[in-house]
Design a protein around this motif. Structure first.
Motif, PDB file in Angstrom:
ATOM      1  N   ASN A  70      54.619   8.445  33.710  1.00 31.18           N
ATOM      2  CA  ASN A  70      56.061   8.477  33.892  1.00 31.18           C
ATOM      3  C   ASN A  70      56.447   9.925  34.151  1.00 31.18           C
ATOM      4  O   ASN A  70      56.683  10.679  33.216  1.00 31.18           O
ATOM      5  CB  ASN A  70      56.757   7.922  32.655  1.00 31.18           C
ATOM      6  CG  ASN A  70      58.259   7.928  32.786  1.00 31.18           C
ATOM      7  OD1 ASN A  70      58.801   8.249  33.836  1.00 31.18           O
ATOM      8  ND2 ASN A  70      58.935   7.577  31.716  1.00 31.18           N
ATOM      9  N   GLY A  71      56.482  10.302  35.416  1.00 27.67           N
ATOM     10  CA  GLY A  71      56.799  11.687  35.724  1.00 27.67           C
ATOM     11  C   GLY A  71      55.751  12.632  35.188  1.00 27.67           C
ATOM     12  O   GLY A  71      54.583  12.527  35.498  1.00 27.67           O
ATOM     13  N   ARG A  72      56.171  13.512  34.314  1.00 30.58           N
ATOM     14  CA  ARG A  72      55.289  14.552  33.788  1.00 30.58           C
ATOM     15  C   ARG A  72      54.722  14.222  32.417  1.00 30.58           C
ATOM     16  O   ARG A  72      54.038  15.050  31.822  1.00 30.58           O
ATOM     17  CB  ARG A  72      56.074  15.855  33.731  1.00 30.58           C
ATOM     18  CG  ARG A  72      56.632  16.268  35.086  1.00 30.58           C
ATOM     19  CD  ARG A  72      57.631  17.388  34.975  1.00 30.58           C
ATOM     20  NE  ARG A  72      57.087  18.697  34.801  1.00 30.58           N
ATOM     21  CZ  ARG A  72      56.615  19.475  35.753  1.00 30.58           C
ATOM     22  NH1 ARG A  72      56.597  19.048  36.985  1.00 30.58           N
ATOM     23  NH2 ARG A  72      56.168  20.674  35.488  1.00 30.58           N
ATOM     24  N   THR A  73      54.987  13.038  31.896  1.00 33.97           N
ATOM     25  CA  THR A  73      54.618  12.754  30.514  1.00 33.97           C
ATOM     26  C   THR A  73      53.121  12.803  30.249  1.00 33.97           C
ATOM     27  O   THR A  73      52.701  13.230  29.176  1.00 33.97           O
ATOM     28  CB  THR A  73      55.171  11.388  30.053  1.00 33.97           C
ATOM     29  OG1 THR A  73      54.750  10.380  30.970  1.00 33.97           O
ATOM     30  CG2 THR A  73      56.673  11.408  29.958  1.00 33.97           C
ATOM     31  N   SER A  74      52.300  12.377  31.211  1.00 34.05           N
ATOM     32  CA  SER A  74      50.855  12.428  30.963  1.00 34.05           C
ATOM     33  C   SER A  74      50.382  13.877  30.836  1.00 34.05           C
ATOM     34  O   SER A  74      49.563  14.190  29.966  1.00 34.05           O
ATOM     35  CB  SER A  74      50.080  11.704  32.056  1.00 34.05           C
ATOM     36  OG  SER A  74      50.387  12.229  33.327  1.00 34.05           O
ATOM     37  N   GLY A  75      50.899  14.764  31.667  1.00 34.66           N
ATOM     38  CA  GLY A  75      50.558  16.176  31.568  1.00 34.66           C
ATOM     39  C   GLY A  75      51.067  16.793  30.281  1.00 34.66           C
ATOM     40  O   GLY A  75      50.379  17.594  29.639  1.00 34.66           O
ATOM     41  N   GLU A  76      52.274  16.413  29.885  1.00 32.37           N
ATOM     42  CA  GLU A  76      52.844  16.915  28.627  1.00 32.37           C
ATOM     43  C   GLU A  76      52.013  16.438  27.442  1.00 32.37           C
ATOM     44  O   GLU A  76      51.810  17.183  26.479  1.00 32.37           O
ATOM     45  CB  GLU A  76      54.291  16.471  28.490  1.00 32.37           C
ATOM     46  CG  GLU A  76      55.216  17.151  29.481  1.00 32.37           C
ATOM     47  CD  GLU A  76      56.606  16.541  29.534  1.00 32.37           C
ATOM     48  OE1 GLU A  76      56.856  15.540  28.822  1.00 32.37           O
ATOM     49  OE2 GLU A  76      57.435  17.060  30.301  1.00 32.37           O
ATOM     50  N   PHE A  77      51.538  15.201  27.511  1.00 35.67           N
ATOM     51  CA  PHE A  77      50.690  14.662  26.451  1.00 35.67           C
ATOM     52  C   PHE A  77      49.419  15.495  26.332  1.00 35.67           C
ATOM     53  O   PHE A  77      49.043  15.925  25.236  1.00 35.67           O
ATOM     54  CB  PHE A  77      50.345  13.196  26.751  1.00 35.67           C
ATOM     55  CG  PHE A  77      49.553  12.525  25.670  1.00 35.67           C
ATOM     56  CD1 PHE A  77      50.193  11.771  24.700  1.00 35.67           C
ATOM     57  CD2 PHE A  77      48.172  12.628  25.625  1.00 35.67           C
ATOM     58  CE1 PHE A  77      49.457  11.136  23.697  1.00 35.67           C
ATOM     59  CE2 PHE A  77      47.434  12.005  24.633  1.00 35.67           C
ATOM     60  CZ  PHE A  77      48.081  11.259  23.665  1.00 35.67           C
ATOM     61  N   CYS A  78      48.763  15.740  27.457  1.00 38.64           N
ATOM     62  CA  CYS A  78      47.517  16.509  27.456  1.00 38.64           C
ATOM     63  C   CYS A  78      47.740  17.928  26.956  1.00 38.64           C
ATOM     64  O   CYS A  78      46.947  18.445  26.160  1.00 38.64           O
ATOM     65  CB  CYS A  78      46.895  16.518  28.850  1.00 38.64           C
ATOM     66  SG  CYS A  78      46.326  14.896  29.381  1.00 38.64           S
TER      67      CYS A  78
END
Length: 92
Positions: A70-78
């Motif tokens: 969802n947008g940038r959420t996967s990167g933010e999670f990592c």
């Protein structure tokens, strides 16, 4: 002996995977705990797979498919996982 607390990120359209290697039980438990903590705090639940190479070494794969991204959420999670583990860079 395998690498410890090393991160590798693979991305392509609609898919992202972060692998975190461990070479001892303390690191394995810490990685597992941090992933669970970030999942709860961000309310994001990617696929998480733990693979053992031997009794002490292995890796965790955190995978985001198109339905999870969802947008940038996967990167933010990592980034949140890496920060909590004290890892400042990864291999891409």
């Amino acid at each position: 002996m395998g690498r410890d607390m090393c991160v590798d990120v693979k991305m392509e359209e609609g898919y992202m995977r972060m692998s975190i290697e461990f070479n001892n039980d303390e690191s394995k438990n810490k990685i597992s705990d941090v992933i669970s903590e970030i999942e709860k705090s961000m309310k994001i639940y990617p696929s998480v797979i733990r693979r053992n190479i031997n009794e002490h070494c292995g890796n965790f794969s955190v995978e985001f498919g198109i339905e999870d991204m969802n947008g940038r959420t996967s990167g933010e999670f990592c980034e949140a996982v890496m920060k909590k583990l004290g890892i400042s860079y990864c291999q891409i």
